[in-house]
Design a protein around this motif. Structure first.
Motif, mmCIF file in Angstrom:
data_model
loop_
_atom_site.group_PDB
_atom_site.id
_atom_site.type_symbol
_atom_site.label_atom_id
_atom_site.label_comp_id
_atom_site.label_asym_id
_atom_site.label_seq_id
_atom_site.Cartn_x
_atom_site.Cartn_y
_atom_site.Cartn_z
ATOM 1 N N ASN A 45 6.465 -16.239 10.300
ATOM 2 C CA ASN A 45 5.100 -15.946 10.717
ATOM 3 C C ASN A 45 4.467 -14.861 9.856
ATOM 4 O O ASN A 45 3.286 -14.909 9.538
ATOM 5 N N ALA A 46 5.278 -13.859 9.459
ATOM 6 C CA ALA A 46 4.749 -12.746 8.661
ATOM 7 C C ALA A 46 5.898 -11.974 8.046
ATOM 8 O O ALA A 46 7.048 -12.027 8.518
ATOM 9 N N LEU A 47 5.611 -11.249 6.977
ATOM 10 C CA LEU A 47 6.552 -10.318 6.368
ATOM 11 C C LEU A 47 6.159 -8.915 6.795
ATOM 12 O O LEU A 47 4.984 -8.551 6.724
ATOM 13 N N LEU A 48 7.126 -8.132 7.252
ATOM 14 C CA LEU A 48 6.827 -6.767 7.652
ATOM 15 C C LEU A 48 6.830 -5.866 6.422
ATOM 16 O O LEU A 48 7.801 -5.838 5.665
ATOM 17 N N ASP A 49 5.761 -5.132 6.241
ATOM 18 C CA ASP A 49 5.638 -4.230 5.094
ATOM 19 C C ASP A 49 6.247 -2.885 5.458
ATOM 20 O O ASP A 49 5.559 -1.881 5.627
ATOM 21 N N SER A 50 7.572 -2.892 5.602
ATOM 22 C CA SER A 50 8.273 -1.677 6.013
ATOM 23 C C SER A 50 8.777 -0.929 4.790
ATOM 24 O O SER A 50 8.710 -1.398 3.666
ATOM 25 N N GLU A 51 9.302 0.242 5.037
ATOM 26 C CA GLU A 51 9.887 1.027 3.946
ATOM 27 C C GLU A 51 11.035 0.265 3.307
ATOM 28 O O GLU A 51 11.304 0.400 2.123
ATOM 29 N N SER A 52 11.716 -0.567 4.099
ATOM 30 C CA SER A 52 12.844 -1.319 3.560
ATOM 31 C C SER A 52 12.395 -2.231 2.432
ATOM 32 O O SER A 52 13.062 -2.360 1.415
#
Length: 299
Positions: A45-52
């Motif tokens: 559904n989406a890619l999380l734009d996290s620090e990882s």
């Protein structure tokens, strides 16, 4: 690893997620894994734009954090990481907890938490791991029973609240433990991840695309150089792990040897041998042997 026909799957995940047309590869892998626990297939559904995701070469962080969705519109967070440390379970617990906190904005209630699936790809095996695939989750039991129960809480108005399945679930994949026996679709994924190769006999509908998209020969010079830099960092991390393992083995051997000397010394002292003689036989310090002898005396 650099001479294998396909790029390593842990690197391939980042590589594939750059193109929405390739999402079906990751979706199929995640769905095949989740189906072992009775979950339906999912789509990204989406890619999380996290620090990882911002740390391309930091192998201590996750490879990808995704929001996936099943046919009933249930949404989950899936975290995939590669681990080189024996403390991978502590790392998995920390990262899944971080994801839960990060997924809630400042004005949201904590009841909006999405379930997290954490997938750890291990390119090493511990002595206690006999299988290539492990699954873990939090289950509540009634005291003194072994039957899982759903927790239901009633407020003073007798309105019932049933806790949803919100607790993280963990999948641990130890690739060296896979025995190369391919019988099911999940085995094809394990084989491909372990050997960076797709066999002609594979039946999964996406494996042909995997072979095409992950072929090293199809990469541009820039992509290939970036990949080789990643492999170099991976090898360095493996060397660090091996060095730590060898150090642990050496320390364990030395501790065992010391313990054995003490046991021999006790037996010799109890048999009436002098401290000087026992010191010669065991190499232990005479002062230490004196203390050891005194502790053996009957009060």
């Amino acid at each position: 690893m650099a001479d294998k026909p396909l790029i390593s799957f842990d690197y391939a995940i980042k590589y594939i997620l750059k193109n929405k047309g390739d999402y079906e590869i990751i979706e199929r892998f995640i769905s095949t894994l989740l189906q072992t626990q009775g979950y339906p297939p999912v789509t990204i559904n989406a890619l999380l734009d996290s620090e990882s995701n911002k740390e391309s070469f930091d192998l201590k962080r996750s490879i990808a954090d995704l929001v996936v969705q099943d046919k009933d519109d249930n949404k989950y967070i899936v975290e995939i990481e590669r681990s080189f440390t024996p403390n991978f379970l502590h790392k998995a617990c920390f990262n899944s907890s971080r994801l839960i906190v990060d997924s809630i904005s400042g004005n949201q209630d904590y009841t909006s938490i999405k379930k997290v699936f954490h997938i750890s790809l291990l390119y090493f095996a511990t002595q206690t791991m006999k299988s290539p695939l492990y699954h873990g989750q939090t289950i509540f039991h009634e005291i003194d029973t072994t039957h899982p129960v759903n927790v239901k809480i009633a407020n003073q108005g007798l309105i019932m609240f049933e806790t949803p399945n919100v607790f993280p679930e963990y999948f641990i994949i130890s690739l060296p433990r896979f025995n190369d026996q391919v019988q099911h679709e999940l085995d094809e994924w394990l084989y491909m991840m372990k050997h960076s190769e797709v066999l002609p006999s594979f039946q999964s509908p996406v494996m042909k695309k995997v072979a095409e998209r992950l072929a090293v020969i199809h990469m541009s010079n820039e992509e290939r150089n970036t990949y080789f830099a990643y492999l170099k960092e991976a090898v360095h991390s493996q060397d660090v792990l091996l060095a730590a393992s060898e150090k642990g083995k050496k320390e364990g051997f030395e501790k065992g040897l010391e313990k054995g000397k003490i046991e021999v010394a006790k037996a010799l002292l109890q048999s009436g041998q002098t401290i000087e003689f026992v010191a010669q036989m065991t190499g232990l310090d005479e002062k230490r042997l004196t203390v050891l002898k005194d502790t053996q005396k009957t009060p």
